[in-house]
Design an enzyme around this catalytic site. Sequence first.
Site, PDB file in Angstrom:
ATOM      1  N   GLU A  94      18.662  10.605  15.241  1.00  0.00           N
ATOM      2  CA  GLU A  94      19.318   9.443  14.646  1.00  0.00           C
ATOM      3  C   GLU A  94      20.154   8.666  15.651  1.00  0.00           C
ATOM      4  OE1 GLU A  94      23.049   9.822  12.217  1.00  0.00           O
ATOM      5  OE2 GLU A  94      22.308  11.890  12.038  1.00  0.00           O
ATOM      6  N   ARG A 151      31.298   4.117  12.391  1.00  0.00           N
ATOM      7  CA  ARG A 151      29.877   3.943  12.700  1.00  0.00           C
ATOM      8  C   ARG A 151      29.136   3.104  11.673  1.00  0.00           C
ATOM      9  NH1 ARG A 151      27.254   9.467  13.181  1.00  0.00           N
ATOM     10  NH2 ARG A 151      25.474   8.301  13.985  1.00  0.00           N
ATOM     11  N   ARG A 175      21.443   2.935  10.469  1.00  0.00           N
ATOM     12  CA  ARG A 175      20.906   3.859  11.461  1.00  0.00           C
ATOM     13  C   ARG A 175      19.435   3.553  11.717  1.00  0.00           C
ATOM     14  NH1 ARG A 175      25.523   4.954  10.867  1.00  0.00           N
ATOM     15  NH2 ARG A 175      26.531   6.964  10.613  1.00  0.00           N
ATOM     16  N   HIS A 200      22.926   4.293   4.770  1.00  0.00           N
ATOM     17  CA  HIS A 200      23.247   5.678   5.135  1.00  0.00           C
ATOM     18  C   HIS A 200      22.301   6.680   4.497  1.00  0.00           C
ATOM     19  CE1 HIS A 200      25.866   9.175   6.076  1.00  0.00           C
ATOM     20  NE2 HIS A 200      26.095   8.433   7.150  1.00  0.00           N
TER      21      HIS A 200
END
Length: 133
Positions: free
Chosen positions: A89, A100, A104, A124
């Site tokens: 990831e 963050r 992703r 997420h």
Amino acid sequence: MAATKAVVLGAVVLGTWLGTPDLVQARGESETVGLQSGAVRLSELPPETADTHRRILSGGPFRYPSKDGSVFGNRERHLPRETRGYYREYTVPTAGSRDRGARRIICGGREPTTPDVCFYTQDHYASFRRIAP
């Protein structure tokens, strides 16, 4: 309703088994949460995604070196099943976020700089879209 879910799930599993993971779904405890179809081009994603993807292919540097490139466990099995260590990831920065954020890129393959497949999630890991090669 249950028959419809079975047909949708069967199509996703069949597509994954046939090597065309364009359909990837996230599953809740009792029903499908999100079904996203088709691959997405990098140009269709937030601009930070293309920068992160370039960094993946060049081996870095990454904004979060202790997290980026770490093994993604796929514990919820939202992505096609592979052996542990196949998926890694990477953070896609979110402007204005103090941490963050939720975006992703998850890439799979033996060599991190030459992935077989990459997926994008903006929520997420609740849903994924395959990034077109």
